[in-house]
Structure formats: structure tokens, C-alpha cells
Scaffold this motif. Structure first.
Motif, PDB file in Angstrom:
ATOM      1  N   PHE A  17       2.174   4.660  -7.211  1.00  0.00           N
ATOM      2  CA  PHE A  17       1.114   5.583  -6.386  1.00  0.00           C
ATOM      3  C   PHE A  17       1.522   5.921  -4.961  1.00  0.00           C
ATOM      4  CE2 PHE A  17      -2.987   7.135  -4.449  1.00  0.00           C
ATOM      5  CZ  PHE A  17      -2.933   8.237  -5.159  1.00  0.00           C
ATOM      6  N   PRO A  18       2.341   6.535  -4.555  1.00  0.00           N
ATOM      7  CA  PRO A  18       2.832   6.840  -3.173  1.00  0.00           C
ATOM      8  C   PRO A  18       1.869   7.255  -2.292  1.00  0.00           C
ATOM      9  CG  PRO A  18       4.320   7.694  -4.597  1.00  0.00           C
ATOM     10  CD  PRO A  18       3.176   7.623  -5.421  1.00  0.00           C
ATOM     11  N   VAL A  19       1.827   6.594  -0.907  1.00  0.00           N
ATOM     12  CA  VAL A  19       1.099   7.026  -0.182  1.00  0.00           C
ATOM     13  C   VAL A  19       1.844   6.825   1.288  1.00  0.00           C
ATOM     14  CG1 VAL A  19      -0.924   6.058  -0.998  1.00  0.00           C
ATOM     15  CG2 VAL A  19       0.024   4.974   0.473  1.00  0.00           C
ATOM     16  N   PRO A  20       1.505   7.962   2.290  1.00  0.00           N
ATOM     17  CA  PRO A  20       2.314   8.111   3.440  1.00  0.00           C
ATOM     18  C   PRO A  20       2.373   6.892   4.190  1.00  0.00           C
ATOM     19  CG  PRO A  20       0.925  10.074   3.264  1.00  0.00           C
ATOM     20  CD  PRO A  20       0.317   8.913   2.080  1.00  0.00           C
ATOM     21  N   GLN A  21       3.564   6.564   4.539  1.00  0.00           N
ATOM     22  CA  GLN A  21       3.888   5.300   5.503  1.00  0.00           C
ATOM     23  C   GLN A  21       3.796   5.472   6.939  1.00  0.00           C
ATOM     24  OE1 GLN A  21       4.231   2.099   3.199  1.00  0.00           O
ATOM     25  NE2 GLN A  21       3.129   3.642   2.487  1.00  0.00           N
ATOM     26  N   ASP A  22       4.069   6.674   7.296  1.00  0.00           N
ATOM     27  CA  ASP A  22       4.081   7.274   8.677  1.00  0.00           C
ATOM     28  C   ASP A  22       2.735   7.794   9.171  1.00  0.00           C
ATOM     29  OD1 ASP A  22       4.596   8.243  11.040  1.00  0.00           O
ATOM     30  OD2 ASP A  22       6.306   8.968  10.692  1.00  0.00           O
ATOM     31  N   PRO A  23       2.159   7.022  10.137  1.00  0.00           N
ATOM     32  CA  PRO A  23       0.805   7.453  10.559  1.00  0.00           C
ATOM     33  C   PRO A  23       0.591   8.927  11.129  1.00  0.00           C
ATOM     34  CG  PRO A  23       1.743   5.576  11.987  1.00  0.00           C
ATOM     35  CD  PRO A  23       2.496   5.836  10.835  1.00  0.00           C
ATOM     36  N   ARG A  24       2.189   9.363  11.597  1.00  0.00           N
ATOM     37  CA  ARG A  24       2.233  10.792  12.127  1.00  0.00           C
ATOM     38  C   ARG A  24       2.326  11.878  11.059  1.00  0.00           C
ATOM     39  NH1 ARG A  24       7.505   9.254  15.631  1.00  0.00           N
ATOM     40  NH2 ARG A  24       7.905   8.237  13.514  1.00  0.00           N
ATOM     41  N   ASP A  25       2.454  11.306   9.813  1.00  0.00           N
ATOM     42  CA  ASP A  25       2.628  12.241   8.583  1.00  0.00           C
ATOM     43  C   ASP A  25       0.959  12.872   8.675  1.00  0.00           C
ATOM     44  OD1 ASP A  25       2.318  13.489   6.036  1.00  0.00           O
ATOM     45  OD2 ASP A  25       3.745  12.240   5.118  1.00  0.00           O
ATOM     46  N   PRO A  26       1.058  14.140   8.553  1.00  0.00           N
ATOM     47  CA  PRO A  26      -0.090  15.129   8.812  1.00  0.00           C
ATOM     48  C   PRO A  26      -1.026  15.049   7.464  1.00  0.00           C
ATOM     49  CG  PRO A  26       1.762  16.536   8.027  1.00  0.00           C
ATOM     50  CD  PRO A  26       2.348  15.255   8.634  1.00  0.00           C
ATOM     51  N   LEU A  27      -0.513  14.185   6.611  1.00  0.00           N
ATOM     52  CA  LEU A  27      -1.290  13.814   5.060  1.00  0.00           C
ATOM     53  C   LEU A  27      -1.729  12.405   5.348  1.00  0.00           C
ATOM     54  CD1 LEU A  27       0.521  15.285   2.194  1.00  0.00           C
ATOM     55  CD2 LEU A  27      -1.245  16.420   3.462  1.00  0.00           C
ATOM     56  N   ALA A  28      -1.179  11.720   6.268  1.00  0.00           N
ATOM     57  CA  ALA A  28      -1.930  10.362   6.231  1.00  0.00           C
ATOM     58  C   ALA A  28      -3.349  10.255   6.566  1.00  0.00           C
ATOM     59  CB  ALA A  28      -1.127   9.665   7.452  1.00  0.00           C
ATOM     60  N   PRO A  29      -4.109  11.029   7.360  1.00  0.00           N
ATOM     61  CA  PRO A  29      -5.614  10.713   7.460  1.00  0.00           C
ATOM     62  C   PRO A  29      -6.190  11.068   5.992  1.00  0.00           C
ATOM     63  CG  PRO A  29      -4.791  12.199   9.212  1.00  0.00           C
ATOM     64  CD  PRO A  29      -3.594  12.168   8.169  1.00  0.00           C
ATOM     65  N   TRP A 143       9.135   3.821  -1.894  1.00  0.00           N
ATOM     66  CA  TRP A 143       8.426   4.389  -0.790  1.00  0.00           C
ATOM     67  C   TRP A 143       7.690   3.496   0.248  1.00  0.00           C
ATOM     68  CZ3 TRP A 143       3.222   3.178  -0.848  1.00  0.00           C
ATOM     69  CH2 TRP A 143       2.754   2.702  -2.031  1.00  0.00           C
ATOM     70  N   ARG A 144       7.738   2.335  -0.072  1.00  0.00           N
ATOM     71  CA  ARG A 144       6.712   1.284   0.702  1.00  0.00           C
ATOM     72  C   ARG A 144       7.443   0.776   1.895  1.00  0.00           C
ATOM     73  NH1 ARG A 144       2.179  -0.207   3.218  1.00  0.00           N
ATOM     74  NH2 ARG A 144       1.341  -2.054   2.505  1.00  0.00           N
ATOM     75  N   ASP A 145       7.022   0.742   3.014  1.00  0.00           N
ATOM     76  CA  ASP A 145       7.549   0.098   4.282  1.00  0.00           C
ATOM     77  C   ASP A 145       7.121  -1.253   4.313  1.00  0.00           C
ATOM     78  OD1 ASP A 145       8.544  -0.737   6.558  1.00  0.00           O
ATOM     79  OD2 ASP A 145       7.819   1.136   7.642  1.00  0.00           O
ATOM     80  N   PRO A 146       7.804  -2.452   3.947  1.00  0.00           N
ATOM     81  CA  PRO A 146       7.148  -3.728   3.976  1.00  0.00           C
ATOM     82  C   PRO A 146       6.754  -4.128   5.319  1.00  0.00           C
ATOM     83  CG  PRO A 146       9.342  -3.407   2.658  1.00  0.00           C
ATOM     84  CD  PRO A 146       9.099  -2.266   3.382  1.00  0.00           C
ATOM     85  N   SER A 147       7.544  -3.502   6.431  1.00  0.00           N
ATOM     86  CA  SER A 147       6.930  -4.020   7.780  1.00  0.00           C
ATOM     87  C   SER A 147       5.710  -3.572   8.263  1.00  0.00           C
ATOM     88  CB  SER A 147       7.931  -3.270   8.925  1.00  0.00           C
ATOM     89  OG  SER A 147       7.489  -1.877   9.010  1.00  0.00           O
ATOM     90  N   LEU A 148       4.887  -2.656   7.371  1.00  0.00           N
ATOM     91  CA  LEU A 148       3.528  -2.556   7.754  1.00  0.00           C
ATOM     92  C   LEU A 148       2.658  -3.491   7.290  1.00  0.00           C
ATOM     93  CD1 LEU A 148       3.345   1.161   6.564  1.00  0.00           C
ATOM     94  CD2 LEU A 148       3.714   0.306   8.833  1.00  0.00           C
ATOM     95  N   GLU A 149       3.239  -4.542   6.208  1.00  0.00           N
ATOM     96  CA  GLU A 149       2.217  -5.526   5.743  1.00  0.00           C
ATOM     97  C   GLU A 149       2.343  -6.712   6.815  1.00  0.00           C
ATOM     98  OE1 GLU A 149       0.511  -5.692   2.033  1.00  0.00           O
ATOM     99  OE2 GLU A 149       2.652  -6.403   1.595  1.00  0.00           O
ATOM    100  N   PRO A 150       1.386  -7.631   7.008  1.00  0.00           N
ATOM    101  CA  PRO A 150       1.315  -8.608   7.936  1.00  0.00           C
ATOM    102  C   PRO A 150       2.052  -9.930   6.946  1.00  0.00           C
ATOM    103  CG  PRO A 150      -0.814  -8.470   6.829  1.00  0.00           C
ATOM    104  CD  PRO A 150      -0.105  -7.265   6.452  1.00  0.00           C
ATOM    105  N   GLU A 151       2.521 -10.818   7.758  1.00  0.00           N
ATOM    106  CA  GLU A 151       3.149 -11.937   6.895  1.00  0.00           C
ATOM    107  C   GLU A 151       2.459 -12.632   5.830  1.00  0.00           C
ATOM    108  OE1 GLU A 151       6.594 -13.086   7.184  1.00  0.00           O
ATOM    109  OE2 GLU A 151       6.702 -11.258   7.970  1.00  0.00           O
ATOM    110  N   PRO A 152       2.889 -12.958   4.943  1.00  0.00           N
ATOM    111  CA  PRO A 152       2.212 -13.895   3.770  1.00  0.00           C
ATOM    112  C   PRO A 152       1.791 -15.050   4.514  1.00  0.00           C
ATOM    113  CG  PRO A 152       4.274 -12.931   2.843  1.00  0.00           C
ATOM    114  CD  PRO A 152       4.215 -12.657   4.482  1.00  0.00           C
ATOM    115  N   LYS A 153       0.594 -15.558   3.719  1.00  0.00           N
ATOM    116  CA  LYS A 153       0.267 -17.162   4.186  1.00  0.00           C
ATOM    117  C   LYS A 153       1.013 -18.326   3.531  1.00  0.00           C
ATOM    118  CE  LYS A 153      -4.286 -15.517   5.486  1.00  0.00           C
ATOM    119  NZ  LYS A 153      -4.113 -15.832   7.007  1.00  0.00           N
TER     120      LYS A 153
END
Length: 239
Positions: A17-29, A143-153
Motif C-alpha cells: 500500500f504505497p504512500v507518498p514519501q516526500d512531504p512536498r508531494d501535494p498528496l502527502a497531507p 516505494w519506501r524511503d528507509p531513511s524516514l524510519e528511526p534506527e531500530p532498537k
């Protein structure tokens, strides 16, 4: 089969289920959703989320890319697929018994994002496998940008899914719907994906298609549009 070789494949349907990864994407909100595994967020919240798209004349976002997915894997004789709503049940006693490696296909690493509780939750169950000494690997969807995730514990090998055949044999599978992340209009795809798996299936909790009427929402959109046009006419007359 030797217990130390047990490999568990875990698939979260939000992978598809892809979701926008770029916060500047007009669909992101339109995808800025809260996620809690409660009845409200599993069902009721999706109506307003769907209306946000329909009122703008946009199609509802859907799940895609799941067709043929199971063909990428080899399964051991006697392998079983367990399924549930929440990924927390990937640590269910029947699922975790003897597992020494977990391979997760998911849009999230599920290895801890907040202070850990005493019981596994949907976002930290991988930590509990680490405590048992299991090796952990996550494949993110393309479609996922892994850099948007915090580091695993805990240590987790992470990479974007390169596609193709996945090496090795899997002895057990767990699939979750993640209905707080994936909308009810994607449920037909989820159940088709479940049915497509070439394994015996065991439900760890009752899981049914969620109520959702696209036609009812379209009627609401038509009424909203009529109301807005009526208000515009009144405003024009007043001017």
C-alpha cells in the motif's frame, strides 16, 4: 528438520500500500493519518479519509503489486501460514516456536520506535525475537524511503527489496492485514493475497472484510457538491 534452522517469513500487507514519501508531494497531507490498532482506526476512521480523496475528485489509493508474490519463495514440507490483523501476533507462541531467523517484508522495521512494553506490540515484536537470539532481516517495498524510519532498537539487516527469488527455504509464514494502515477498500486484495498463498492456513484471530460502501460515500460527495453549489449561488445573489 533441525530447530536451529527454522526460518519465519513475515509479510505485512502495508508493504503493498504505497504512500507518498516526500512531504512536498501535494498528496502527502491526505495520507497524514494517525495509526492506532483500535476499532476506530481499523474501521470508522477510513470513511473520512476516503472522503478527503473523493471530495477532491481523486481516486482512492489502493494496494498493488501483491499478485504472484508468493512465487518468490520456497517453502518446506509441512509449512503453515498463520494470519491475523496485527503484526504483534507474529510473536504468537505457535508462530515463534523454534524460529531462529525472521525475514520481514514490511513498510516498517517493527524493531522498536518507543519505550518497550512487557508484551510485544505491532511496532516492536522484532525486539522480542532478538531476545530469543533470532537473526532479523527487513525488506522494505521499492516505494519506501528507509531513511524516514528511526534506527531500530536491536540489530536488523535492512534493505529495499531488490525483487526476484528469495534465497533459502521458509518453514513458517505469518501474514497480517494491518488494518490501521491499510484501508477497508483494499480488503478484497488482502483476502485474494491470502488465498493465493500455497500453504495451509491458520487464523490466529477472527478476520473478516470490514464494512465499506463506496457507493454510499459517492452519494455523500454528490450531496456535498450540491450543498457547495447552492451556497455559492446564495453568495452570488448576496453580492
Amino acid at each position: 528438520m533441525k530447530r536451529e534452522g527454522m526460518r519465519l517469513l513475515v509479510v505485512d500487507f502495508d508493504y503493498f500500500f504505497p504512500v507518498p514519501q516526500d512531504p512536498r508531494d501535494p498528496l502527502a497531507p491526505l495520507f497524514a493519518w494517525a495509526h492506532f490498532e483500535t476499532p476506530y482506526y481499523l474501521e470508522e476512521a477510513w470513511e473520512e479519509r476516503a472522503l478527503a480523496f473523493l471530495l477532491r475528485g481523486l481516486p482512492l489509493p489502493g494496494a498493488r503489486g501483491w499478485e504472484g508474490f508468493w512465487g518468490r519463495f520456497a517453502f518446506a514440507p509441512g509449512a503453515v501460514l498463520y494470519y491475523a490483523e496485527s503484526n504483534a501476533l507474529a510473536f504468537h507462541p505457535e508462530v515463534r516456536e523454534g524460529v531462529r531467523e525472521v525475514v520481514l517484508f514490511d513498510a516498517h522495521h517493527d524493531a522498536g520506535y518507543r519505550p518497550l512494553g512487557e508484551e510485544p506490540a505491532c511496532d516492536d515484536w522484532m525486539v522480542f525475537y532478538h531476545r530469543l537470539g533470532a537473526r532479523l532481516r527487513v525488506y522494505y517495498p521499492p516505494w519506501r524511503d528507509p531513511s524516514l524510519e528511526p534506527e531500530p532498537k536491536v540489530p536488523v539487516a535492512r534493505e529495499v527489496d531488490p525483487g526476484g527469488r528469495v534465497e533459502g527455504v521458509f518453514h513458517r509464514v505469518f501474514l497480517c492485514r494491518s488494518g490501521a494502515w491499510v484501508p477497508p477498500w483494499a480488503d478484497p486484495g488482502f483476502f485474494a493475497f491470502l488465498e493465493e498463498a500455497p500453504l495451509p492456513k491458520v487464523a490466529l484471530e477472527a478476520l473478516l472484510p470490514r464494512p465499506f460502501s463506496l457507493e454510499a460515500l459517492k452519494r455523500r460527495v454528490a450531496l456535498e457538491g450540491f450543498g457547495l453549489r447552492f451556497m455559492e449561488r446564495l453568495k452570488g445573489r448576496a453580492g
